[in-house]
Design an enzyme around this catalytic site. Structure first.
Site, PDB file in Angstrom:
ATOM      1  N   HIS A   1      36.514 -11.465  60.543  1.00 48.55           N
ATOM      2  CA  HIS A   1      37.090 -12.495  59.679  1.00 48.55           C
ATOM      3  C   HIS A   1      38.211 -13.274  60.369  1.00 48.55           C
ATOM      4  CE1 HIS A   1      40.055  -9.222  58.684  1.00 48.55           C
ATOM      5  NE2 HIS A   1      40.889 -10.245  58.654  1.00 48.55           N
TER       6      HIS A   1
ATOM      7  N   ASP B   1      32.394  -6.768  59.546  1.00 45.92           N
ATOM      8  CA  ASP B   1      33.688  -7.354  59.873  1.00 45.92           C
ATOM      9  C   ASP B   1      34.079  -6.935  61.279  1.00 45.92           C
ATOM     10  OD1 ASP B   1      35.989  -8.789  59.774  1.00 45.92           O
ATOM     11  OD2 ASP B   1      37.010  -7.529  58.293  1.00 45.92           O
TER      12      ASP B   1
ATOM     13  N   GLY C   1      48.185  -9.927  59.241  1.00 46.72           N
ATOM     14  CA  GLY C   1      48.442  -9.964  60.675  1.00 46.72           C
ATOM     15  C   GLY C   1      47.989  -8.713  61.394  1.00 46.72           C
TER      16      GLY C   1
ATOM     17  N   SER D   1      45.097  -7.332  60.867  1.00 46.11           N
ATOM     18  CA  SER D   1      43.637  -7.382  60.976  1.00 46.11           C
ATOM     19  C   SER D   1      43.174  -7.285  62.422  1.00 46.11           C
ATOM     20  CB  SER D   1      43.113  -8.694  60.386  1.00 46.11           C
ATOM     21  OG  SER D   1      43.031  -8.621  58.995  1.00 46.11           O
TER      22      SER D   1
ATOM     23  N   SER E   1      40.166  -3.925  59.010  1.00 48.01           N
ATOM     24  CA  SER E   1      39.518  -4.994  58.268  1.00 48.01           C
ATOM     25  C   SER E   1      40.430  -5.517  57.160  1.00 48.01           C
ATOM     26  CB  SER E   1      38.199  -4.503  57.680  1.00 48.01           C
ATOM     27  OG  SER E   1      37.618  -5.483  56.848  1.00 48.01           O
TER      28      SER E   1
END
Length: 376
Positions: free
Chosen positions: A220, A248, A328, A330, A345
């Site tokens: 993402h 993801d 942030g 991720s 994720s």
């Protein structure tokens, strides 16, 4: 470049402190910890509520459980009903859908404890696969198989419109409903400081694990051909592969003088972690996460193969943890001992009040893109 100097120092420091040890460092549990090792134990104490001695004992037990898991699963055969680390006993437990003494004895001989469960994991996974075909409303947060409780766990927002989805789920198998007050979201963020990478100049995410040719992160964070710059603003590469929703994960191919290292940053709070492989940790194991917003936090593996229903769509085969995260983080690293587990994720909550976070397992990402980890 400055990045090279930083990574050289990071790798050298990790090599000096870690040796061949697990999360506690390069010395055995009986040896006196270095200041860096002590800080790592302190992080585990803070996030898991353990004493220093309990941390060292648990890490040793979890390493044994991780090694026993494949052989125990093989011994269980078609009766395999899932496995998990039991913190009370310090051992791996395997659920079996048969009462056949010979099967139970074979699994115990492999080094695991056994319990009888109502259904095999294969049967529960088949029921979940049917549930995955349904379109979930926004008030359904996630769903997964829970071998210990013998059914499908569906997590919903309290008071939400979920009746039709739950009714459909009950056609496929036993359903256990869990209620939460919010729904999960991904952890990408606008540009802020730290040690991140930036996508197309405005979105910040965190590096997951170095692989030969680049690194893996969350899908993402950016689409294929999205340009990436590093913490110092210099160009570092592009997204060579990306999948979200449904999955993801992403592979970023690097260039511009950037290079890879088998390290997960401890951010000065704990020693940087060397990555030596990607053996999968059982449910119940401790696990830690590194990200560019909240840095280093730990928790436990709560569940595997959970489907998470984000606003953008459902993501499958996720692992659920009790570790907190924030925007942030991720794409950042989930690691147990020196074994890579997955990339961050999304989730709910934050690192002030607590929450839960899901990751996409790293071995799936490696298989999809034909990649191999850079290891120490």
């Amino acid at each position: 470049m400055n990045r090279s100097k930083k990574l050289c120092a990071s790798v050298a420091g990790a090599l000096l402190v870690l040796g061949t040890g697990l999360l506690g460092g390069g010395t055995s549990a009986a040896a006196s910890p270095t200041p860096q090792e002590g800080s790592f134990v302190a992080a585990m104490q803070r996030d898991l509520g353990l004493t220093a001695d309990q941390v060292q004992t648990r890490l040793s037990q979890e390493a044994t459980a991780m090694a026993v898991d494949p052989a125990a699963k093989a011994a269980a055969g078609t009766a395999f009903g899932g496995s998990w680390f039991d913190a009370r006993t310090g051992r791996l437990t395997v659920g079996l859908s048969t009462s056949d003494k010979a099967v139970h004895d074979a699994v115990r001989a492999a080094g695991a404890d056994t319990v009888h469960v109502g259904q095999s994991l294969a049967a529960l996974d088949a029921a979940k696969a049917k549930l995955d075909t349904l379109k979930a409303p926004a008030d359904v947060a996630a769903w997964r198989v829970d071998p210990r409780r013998g059914g499908l766990v569906v997590t919903v927002r309290k008071g939400g419109d979920t009746g039709d989805f739950l009714a459909a789920a009950r056609q496929f198998g036993p359903v256990i409903v869990e209620e939460i007050t919010t729904t999960p979201k991904t952890f990408a963020a606008g540009t802020v400081g730290g040690d991140p990478y930036y996508i197309n100049g405005n979105t910040r995410c965190s590096i997951g694990f170095s692989v030969h040719g680049g690194f893996v992160s969350a899908g993402h964070c950016g689409g294929v051909n999205s340009s990436v710059v590093g913490w110092d603003g210099s160009w570092m590469g592009t997204f060579a592969g990306s999948s979200f929703p449904g999955n993801d994960y992403a592979f970023i191919r690097i260039g511009g003088g950037w290079w890879t290292a088998p390290v997960v940053l401890g951010w000065g709070a704990v020693p940087d972690r060397l990555v030596r492989g990607s053996a999968e940790a059982p449910v119940g194991s401790s696990i830690c996460r590194s990200g560019s917003t909240t840095r280093w936090h730990c928790g436990t593996v709560l569940a595997k193969n959970e489907t998470v229903n984000y606003q953008q769509g459902a993501v499958h085969q996720m692992t659920k943890t009790s570790v907190c995260a924030q925007p942030g983080d991720s794409g950042g690293s989930f690691i147990t001992g020196e074994q890579a587990q997955g990339v961050t994720s999304g989730g709910w909550g934050n690192c002030s009040t607590g929450g839960e976070t899901w990751f996409q397992p790293v071995n799936e990402i490696l298989g999809v893109y034909g990649l191999s980890l850079v290891t120490a």
